[in-house]
Scaffold this active site. Structure first.
Site, PDB file in Angstrom:
ATOM      1  N   ASP A 164      -1.272   2.218  93.117  1.00 20.80           N
ATOM      2  CA  ASP A 164      -0.895   1.170  92.032  1.00 20.80           C
ATOM      3  C   ASP A 164       0.281   0.537  92.620  1.00 20.80           C
ATOM      4  O   ASP A 164       1.156   0.868  93.169  1.00 20.80           O
ATOM      5  CB  ASP A 164      -0.660   1.593  90.531  1.00 20.80           C
ATOM      6  CG  ASP A 164      -1.823   2.338  90.059  1.00 20.80           C
ATOM      7  OD1 ASP A 164      -3.054   1.995  90.616  1.00 20.80           O
ATOM      8  OD2 ASP A 164      -1.778   3.319  89.121  1.00 20.80           O
TER       9      ASP A 164
ATOM     10  N   GLU B 184      -4.534   6.779  95.297  1.00 23.34           N
ATOM     11  CA  GLU B 184      -3.611   6.926  94.342  1.00 23.34           C
ATOM     12  C   GLU B 184      -4.725   7.171  93.132  1.00 23.34           C
ATOM     13  O   GLU B 184      -5.285   6.355  92.697  1.00 23.34           O
ATOM     14  CB  GLU B 184      -2.595   6.469  93.912  1.00 23.34           C
ATOM     15  CG  GLU B 184      -1.970   6.650  92.576  1.00 23.34           C
ATOM     16  CD  GLU B 184      -0.697   5.741  92.337  1.00 23.34           C
ATOM     17  OE1 GLU B 184      -0.672   4.881  92.746  1.00 23.34           O
ATOM     18  OE2 GLU B 184      -0.381   6.370  90.995  1.00 23.34           O
TER      19      GLU B 184
ATOM     20  N   ASP C  69       3.033  -0.254  91.403  1.00 24.44           N
ATOM     21  CA  ASP C  69       4.151   0.205  90.217  1.00 24.44           C
ATOM     22  C   ASP C  69       5.230   1.074  90.867  1.00 24.44           C
ATOM     23  O   ASP C  69       4.971   1.380  92.200  1.00 24.44           O
ATOM     24  CB  ASP C  69       3.819   0.536  88.916  1.00 24.44           C
ATOM     25  CG  ASP C  69       2.889   1.979  89.213  1.00 24.44           C
ATOM     26  OD1 ASP C  69       2.776   2.622  90.404  1.00 24.44           O
ATOM     27  OD2 ASP C  69       2.164   2.445  88.291  1.00 24.44           O
TER      28      ASP C  69
ATOM     29  N   ASP D 142       5.754   4.346  90.667  1.00 24.48           N
ATOM     30  CA  ASP D 142       5.064   5.559  90.952  1.00 24.48           C
ATOM     31  C   ASP D 142       4.250   5.370  92.116  1.00 24.48           C
ATOM     32  O   ASP D 142       4.294   6.243  93.116  1.00 24.48           O
ATOM     33  CB  ASP D 142       4.113   6.127  89.989  1.00 24.48           C
ATOM     34  CG  ASP D 142       4.634   7.031  88.919  1.00 24.48           C
ATOM     35  OD1 ASP D 142       5.875   7.447  89.273  1.00 24.48           O
ATOM     36  OD2 ASP D 142       3.965   7.454  88.043  1.00 24.48           O
TER      37      ASP D 142
END
Ligand code: 2B7
Length: 659
Positions: A512, A439, A514, A516
């Site tokens: 990551d 990402e 998180d 997203d």
């Protein structure tokens, strides 16, 4: 209740209390303990749950033979688990060898033949030795038999050693009959010996669809959860469950019959918004994830029947023909065969692929006949199906043209779509190579410098990849991110996908930690699931787990510990002593190449989750919840359910490789 020894003479004992026979048995059980993988595959959570499936399968056999319709599974606080059936009760009479039958059943690997009451052999071929394997790998195991107005008990410890010989433990009403087996897996064998409620629930639910009429009860005394699984309409209900909430072309089609001694059951339907095919096949109630002869017979019959129908009804020209892949777009089907033991054979090592030659013509003939009737009796449906197939063919044609166009662009040279993005691996040993899909460009940059250049390739993703659920092939080819992934893996896409020619042995998604990141993971997984499913079937897709914290000594930052959970962090603080600081990583980009390499990429120290689809029901649910059009539902679901650094049935953690 008083304890009574069974009034039966046993063989002469040595001074130590062991007979030669006992010693022989022990060495057999030790053999299982020495090489558990040979019997249960591995000692990971999947192997651990094998212990349960073996016992449940015995209870199921008893029910399938017509004895007892209720099977209860209970998880206890002490880490043990019990299975209870209402069958005839395991025989307690003395075997000619002078050992009670029940003891032989739980301590010998050869008891299968002698005691096997299975109509069909299940358990992927353990042939009734499963109970012994469970015993051999348990800290203790206790069998209680209710039979003829008496309660019998026998108990083993430390991998099948007799602890309490078979004895009458009291009386019960004459009408009671059945068996209870309770056992605790041996922590010396299983690094993680905790049972997983969801894993067991899913398996029992799957069984309930395959075994119409059997009631399964599951209770977890640790969490207080419980569930009941029971189904009266067999595969039709299973199929319904798999397509729950989706719009269908017509209705679910199902039929069953016995052909040449093989019992066949089929349920299927076409979803309007799906483009992949989802065929689940079973042989003797065991999933055949790699298909085999029954699936081949099914597919060829479907294709032939629709072609015959379209031709006979003037829906296509005699020069045309319908392609099986186009017909199967959006198909969800379950094909279950029950084959007599003598005819049962598998292909390959994993027992995931049925090899029995007789299954092919049997399924082919049933499906041809019955699906043929169905099309003739449901004309509107049949016409719509032919139209849907035409649309699929057109989309495929468009996709092929787009692909060819992309290839000719590529041939032009330096400006090919990949060149500026992919940092390739140097090795040509494809199986050893790993593709990191990362990402963001900044993390991609760190990954590029931190990687092992020989075997690790980095492909940074710029935006979010396209949601591929309910999207046709031509749009996928048009999407730059996905087209790049397809080109990079180099093994085609959709029906053309050939896993053998993949340029990478592992595809690792690195985002990551998180929401997203979770979203990107699920978008990519949906793409792989729908368009490169063999990658997932072979366990080649992984999710990288970056650490959440770095705990370090203020006075000496070189002294540091990476942590993946809050507990790890607290333990690290305690270990490093006073004067500690905690660095929380919000994203991959906050790590320098060195840190990223050490914590997330290097084989010896990284943590990965392997993506698996053992359980078709959960996958289907996940995919449709996560990938459906309703963004709000999806986000809620991610926030609630996607926990990092945790494993479940879908994601199996792989720590410090290779295992
Ligand atoms: C091949 C072995 C495993 N078995 C029997 C009879 C009943 C029976 C069983 C069982 C698991 C947990 C509760 C046959 C078959 C041994 O031979 S195993 N019930 N249930 C079980 O294991 N449940 C049997 C013929 C006459 N009477 C009893």
């Amino acid at each position: 209740m008083e304890d009574k020894e069974l009034d039966m003479a046993g063989p002469a004992k040595t001074e130590a209390g062991y007979t030669a026979r006992d010693i022989e048995l022990l060495s057999e059980l030790e053999g299982v303990r020495k090489r558990p993988g040979m019997y249960i595959g591995n000692t990971n959570p999947s192997g651990l749950h094998h212990l349960v499936w073996e016992i449940v399968d015995n209870a199921v056999d008893e029910a399938v033979n017509g004895y007892g319709k209720k099977i209860s599974v209970t998880m206890y606080k002490d880490g043990s688990l019990s299975v209870q059936d209402e069958g005839r009760g395991v025989p307690v009479d003395m075997h000619v060898s002078g050992v009670p039958a029940v003891q032989l059943i739980y301590t010998t690997l050869h008891s299968g033949g002698k005691f096997n009451s299975r109509v069909y052999s299940t358990s992927a071929g353990l042939h009734g030795v499963g109970a012994t394997v469970t015993n051999a790998l348990s800290e203790w195991l206790e069998v209680t038999v209710y039979r003829g107005g008496k309660i019998y008990k026998i108990r083993f410890h430390d991998g099948g050693k007799l602890e309490t010989p078979l004895h009458v433990d009291g009386d019960c009403p004459q009408s009671w009959h059945g068996t209870t087996v309770r056992f605790k897996p041996d922590p010396q064998i299983f690094p993680n010996s905790k049972f997983n409620y969801d894993t067991i629930a899913q398996r029992l639910e799957e069984k309930s669809y395959l075994l119409t009429g059997v009631h399964f009860l599951l209770k977890d005394q640790i969490s207080g959860q419980s569930a009941e699984f029971h189904c009266e309409n067999g595969l039709r209900e299973y199929c319904q469950k798999l397509v729950d909430g989706k719009s269908l072309l017509g209705d679910i089609v199902d039929f069953s019959d016995k052909v040449n001694g093989i019992q066949i059951e089929v349920a299927m339907c076409w979803c309007l918004s799906d483009y992949g095919e989802n065929i689940l096949s079973y042989a003797n109630d065991v999933r055949t994830a790699d298909g085999g002869t029954h699936e081949q017979g099914f597919k060829s019959a479907l294709t032939k029947t629709i072609n015959d129908f379209a031709l006979a009804n003037g829906l296509m020209k005699p020069t045309q023909s319908i392609d099986g892949g186009d017909l199967r777009e959006g198909l969800t089907a379950i094909v279950s065969v029950k084959i007599p033991e003598a005819q049962l054979q598998y292909e390959g090592q994993t027992k995931g692929k049925l090899g029995s030659p007789d299954a092919l013509p049997a399924v082919n003939s049933l499906v041809s006949t019955r699906f043929g009737y169905y099309l003739n009796e449901h004309n509107a449906f049949a016409v719509d199906l032919v139209k849907k197939v035409e649309a699929a063919r057109n989309a495929r044609e468009a996709a092929r043209k787009a692909r060819e166009a992309a290839r000719s662009v590529k041939k032009k040279g330096p400006e090919m779509i990949l060149s500026d993005k992919l940092a390739p691996a140097q090795s040509k040993d494809y199986a050893e190579n790993e593709l990191f899909i990362v990402e963001g460009d900044s993390a991609g940059g760190s990954a590029k410098s931190g990687r092992d250049r020989l075997h690790q390739a980095i492909l940074p993703l710029r935006g979010k990849p396209l949601n591929t659920d309910s999207v046709s092939m031509d749009r996928i080819i048009d999407n730059v991110e996905l087209a790049t992934i397809i080109e990079t893996i180099g093994a085609g896409v959709g029906n053309d996908f050939d896993v053998e020619s993949s340029h990478y042995g592992k595809i690792i998604i690195m985002t990551d930690a998180d929401t997203d990141g979770a979203h990107i993971q699920t978008l990519l997984l949906t793409f792989f699931y729908n368009y490169m499913k063999p990658l997932i079937d072979r366990g080649m897709v992984y999710i990288a787990l970056p650490p959440l914290y770095r705990v370090y000594k203020k006075s000496d930052p070189k002294k540091h510990i990476y942590c993946w959970t809050d507990e790890d962090r607290e333990a690290a603080k305690a270990a490093l002593g006073p004067g500690c600081l905690v660095n929380r990583y919000k994203g991959l980009g906050e790590m320098n190449p060195d840190q990223l390499e050490k914590t997330t990429m290097k084989k010896e120290s990284r943590r990965l989750l392997r993506v698996s689809i053992d359980d078709p029901i959960t996958v289907e649910k996940r995919i449709s919840v996560l990938m459906g059009k309703d963004a709000a539902v999806r986000w809620d679901w991610i926030k609630e359910n996607v926990t990092f650094n945790e494993t479940d049935a879908f994601l199996e953690e792989v720590k410090g490789e290779e295992r």
